[in-house]
Motif scaffolding. Structure first.
Motif, PDB file in Angstrom:
ATOM      1  N   VAL A 150       0.873  -1.161   0.000  1.00  0.00           N
ATOM      2  CA  VAL A 150       0.000   0.000   0.000  1.00  0.00           C
ATOM      3  C   VAL A 150       0.914   1.216   0.000  1.00  0.00           C
ATOM      4  O   VAL A 150       1.707   1.387   0.923  1.00  0.00           O
ATOM      5  CB  VAL A 150      -0.928   0.032   1.235  1.00  0.00           C
ATOM      6  N   PRO A 151       0.891   2.057  -1.062  1.00  0.00           N
ATOM      7  CA  PRO A 151       1.838   3.173  -1.158  1.00  0.00           C
ATOM      8  C   PRO A 151       1.886   4.009   0.118  1.00  0.00           C
ATOM      9  O   PRO A 151       0.845   4.352   0.697  1.00  0.00           O
ATOM     10  CB  PRO A 151       1.287   3.990  -2.334  1.00  0.00           C
ATOM     11  N   ALA A 152       3.097   4.321   0.578  1.00  0.00           N
ATOM     12  CA  ALA A 152       3.286   5.034   1.845  1.00  0.00           C
ATOM     13  C   ALA A 152       2.648   6.419   1.828  1.00  0.00           C
ATOM     14  O   ALA A 152       2.287   6.955   2.876  1.00  0.00           O
ATOM     15  CB  ALA A 152       4.776   5.132   2.155  1.00  0.00           C
ATOM     16  N   TRP A 153       2.485   7.005   0.624  1.00  0.00           N
ATOM     17  CA  TRP A 153       1.916   8.344   0.547  1.00  0.00           C
ATOM     18  C   TRP A 153       0.390   8.347   0.680  1.00  0.00           C
ATOM     19  O   TRP A 153      -0.223   9.404   0.741  1.00  0.00           O
ATOM     20  CB  TRP A 153       2.343   9.039  -0.748  1.00  0.00           C
ATOM     21  N   VAL A 164      -8.141  -3.099   1.291  1.00  0.00           N
ATOM     22  CA  VAL A 164      -7.620  -4.011   0.256  1.00  0.00           C
ATOM     23  C   VAL A 164      -7.949  -5.454   0.624  1.00  0.00           C
ATOM     24  O   VAL A 164      -8.413  -6.230  -0.222  1.00  0.00           O
ATOM     25  CB  VAL A 164      -6.102  -3.825   0.080  1.00  0.00           C
ATOM     26  N   GLY A 165      -7.733  -5.829   1.883  1.00  0.00           N
ATOM     27  CA  GLY A 165      -8.027  -7.193   2.320  1.00  0.00           C
ATOM     28  C   GLY A 165      -9.493  -7.537   2.160  1.00  0.00           C
ATOM     29  O   GLY A 165      -9.841  -8.627   1.679  1.00  0.00           O
ATOM     30  N   LEU A 195      -2.175  -1.967  -7.561  1.00  0.00           N
ATOM     31  CA  LEU A 195      -1.249  -2.034  -6.422  1.00  0.00           C
ATOM     32  C   LEU A 195       0.159  -2.429  -6.876  1.00  0.00           C
ATOM     33  O   LEU A 195       1.152  -1.884  -6.380  1.00  0.00           O
ATOM     34  CB  LEU A 195      -1.763  -3.038  -5.385  1.00  0.00           C
ATOM     35  N   ALA A 196       0.235  -3.364  -7.827  1.00  0.00           N
ATOM     36  CA  ALA A 196       1.550  -3.796  -8.327  1.00  0.00           C
ATOM     37  C   ALA A 196       2.288  -2.640  -8.988  1.00  0.00           C
ATOM     38  O   ALA A 196       3.481  -2.428  -8.750  1.00  0.00           O
ATOM     39  CB  ALA A 196       1.376  -4.953  -9.306  1.00  0.00           C
ATOM     40  N   LEU A 197       1.573  -1.872  -9.803  1.00  0.00           N
ATOM     41  CA  LEU A 197       2.208  -0.755 -10.506  1.00  0.00           C
ATOM     42  C   LEU A 197       2.602   0.354  -9.533  1.00  0.00           C
ATOM     43  O   LEU A 197       3.713   0.913  -9.626  1.00  0.00           O
ATOM     44  CB  LEU A 197       1.268  -0.209 -11.581  1.00  0.00           C
ATOM     45  N   LEU A 198       1.707   0.694  -8.598  1.00  0.00           N
ATOM     46  CA  LEU A 198       2.002   1.767  -7.642  1.00  0.00           C
ATOM     47  C   LEU A 198       3.183   1.424  -6.747  1.00  0.00           C
ATOM     48  O   LEU A 198       3.972   2.303  -6.378  1.00  0.00           O
ATOM     49  CB  LEU A 198       0.772   2.056  -6.779  1.00  0.00           C
ATOM     50  N   TYR A 199       3.312   0.151  -6.406  1.00  0.00           N
ATOM     51  CA  TYR A 199       4.384  -0.263  -5.492  1.00  0.00           C
ATOM     52  C   TYR A 199       5.697  -0.520  -6.220  1.00  0.00           C
ATOM     53  O   TYR A 199       6.755  -0.019  -5.827  1.00  0.00           O
ATOM     54  CB  TYR A 199       3.951  -1.517  -4.732  1.00  0.00           C
ATOM     55  N   HIS A 200       5.646  -1.300  -7.307  1.00  0.00           N
ATOM     56  CA  HIS A 200       6.881  -1.786  -7.911  1.00  0.00           C
ATOM     57  C   HIS A 200       7.528  -0.791  -8.879  1.00  0.00           C
ATOM     58  O   HIS A 200       8.761  -0.727  -8.942  1.00  0.00           O
ATOM     59  CB  HIS A 200       6.633  -3.102  -8.638  1.00  0.00           C
ATOM     60  N   ALA A 217       7.844  -8.037  -8.517  1.00  0.00           N
ATOM     61  CA  ALA A 217       6.939  -7.345  -9.436  1.00  0.00           C
ATOM     62  C   ALA A 217       6.262  -8.330 -10.382  1.00  0.00           C
ATOM     63  O   ALA A 217       5.042  -8.264 -10.609  1.00  0.00           O
ATOM     64  CB  ALA A 217       7.705  -6.294 -10.227  1.00  0.00           C
ATOM     65  N   MET A 218       7.043  -9.253 -10.926  1.00  0.00           N
ATOM     66  CA  MET A 218       6.482 -10.194 -11.889  1.00  0.00           C
ATOM     67  C   MET A 218       5.528 -11.199 -11.239  1.00  0.00           C
ATOM     68  O   MET A 218       4.560 -11.633 -11.857  1.00  0.00           O
ATOM     69  CB  MET A 218       7.605 -10.927 -12.629  1.00  0.00           C
ATOM     70  N   LEU A 219       5.785 -11.559  -9.984  1.00  0.00           N
ATOM     71  CA  LEU A 219       4.834 -12.411  -9.276  1.00  0.00           C
ATOM     72  C   LEU A 219       3.485 -11.719  -9.151  1.00  0.00           C
ATOM     73  O   LEU A 219       2.431 -12.313  -9.397  1.00  0.00           O
ATOM     74  CB  LEU A 219       5.374 -12.770  -7.883  1.00  0.00           C
ATOM     75  N   ASP A 220       3.514 -10.440  -8.770  1.00  0.00           N
ATOM     76  CA  ASP A 220       2.266  -9.686  -8.631  1.00  0.00           C
ATOM     77  C   ASP A 220       1.576  -9.505  -9.980  1.00  0.00           C
ATOM     78  O   ASP A 220       0.339  -9.573 -10.073  1.00  0.00           O
ATOM     79  CB  ASP A 220       2.540  -8.327  -7.986  1.00  0.00           C
ATOM     80  N   ILE A 221       2.354  -9.269 -11.032  1.00  0.00           N
ATOM     81  CA  ILE A 221       1.780  -9.108 -12.369  1.00  0.00           C
ATOM     82  C   ILE A 221       1.162 -10.426 -12.850  1.00  0.00           C
ATOM     83  O   ILE A 221       0.074 -10.452 -13.447  1.00  0.00           O
ATOM     84  CB  ILE A 221       2.856  -8.627 -13.360  1.00  0.00           C
TER      85      ILE A 221
END
Length: 245
Positions: A150-153, A164-165, A195-200, A217-221
């Motif tokens: 979850v992006p820190a910002w 999210v959960g 979430l994958a894009l914002l985080y990775h 990143a690829m696992l999440d994608i």
């Protein structure tokens, strides 16, 4: 629905092409993951890399997709049995090991869904959905490496963690109900991809040579791709015996 399947295929296949390349770039490290009692560790590192790339190409061009998807699923099942289960037995209190294990179960389920055969698709759907529930529950324990996605910002990170959960669990319930599968799966796919894009992406832009970051990143994608594929599966209605059709 075909567009959803194509989208999911591309995400999933792209992830495995990266995994395959990593088996050549980091062959020495990958070889250490092979159980000690299996000979020729370096050979298997390269072999799996080639298999990942070939399976990905087969899935993308839709040639021998049934054969390659089933073999990919079996290979992932072997990873679970030979690598993840022994690790979990040795370190049952480490949540990150559980996460990696259930991620591989989810992407194994996706491989079966790509086979295009109804029974395999049904089995794959449940193998994909159950791990998502486990991953969703980790958002309630605020496991550090899960919460970090979850992006820190975002203000109120723990609140977003719960949101999210909850969304993930509701989506999986919809997927497993069969009757209302498409929309929940699509919502899950968009959520996981976002979430994958914002985080990775920010992390990869900071350190593009970080192999571990690329793997995460690829696992999440790949898992997001699985959700797109679920959204395109035919809905199956089960009627009680004797009910008129």
């Amino acid at each position: 629905m075909d567009k959803l399947t194509i989208t999911g295929k591309w995400f999933y296949a792209a992830a495995f092409i990266i995994f395959g390349i990593q088996h050549f770039m980091y062959a020495g490290f990958v070889a250490t993951l092979v159980p000690a009692w299996i000979p020729w560790h370096l050979f298997w590192a390269y072999f799996v890399g080639v298999a990942f790339i070939m399976a990905s190409i087969s899935i993308i061009i839709n040639k021998y997709a049934l054969f390659s998807s089933v073999l990919l699923g079996l290979m992932l099942a072997m990873f679970i049995v030979l690598i993840h289960i022994p690790n979990l037995v040795s370190h049952p209190q480490e949540p990150q090991r559980w996460t990696r294990a259930v991620q591989d179960v989810a992407i194994m389920g996706t491989a079966l869904m790509l086979a295009g055969e109804l029974k395999l698709q049904t089995a794959g759907k449940y193998l994909f959905a159950v791990p998502i529930i486990i991953l969703a529950l980790q958002h309630f324990t605020h496991t550090s490496f899960v919460t970090a996605k979850v992006p820190a910002w975002f203000t109120g990170v723990e609140v977003w963690d719960y949101i999210v959960g909850i969304v993930m669990i509701i989506a999986v319930v919809g997927i497993m109900s069969n009757r209302y599968m498409g929309a929940p799966a699509l919502i899950l796919a968009i959520l996981l991809l976002t979430l994958a894009l914002l985080y990775h992406v920010p992390l990869l832009l900071t350190d593009v040579h970080n192999g571990q970051q690329w793997t995460g990143a690829m696992l999440d994608i790949a898992i997001a791709g699985g959700a797109f594929i679920v959204a395109a599966l035919p809905t199956v209605y089960y009627k009680p015996a004797g009910m008129a059709t």
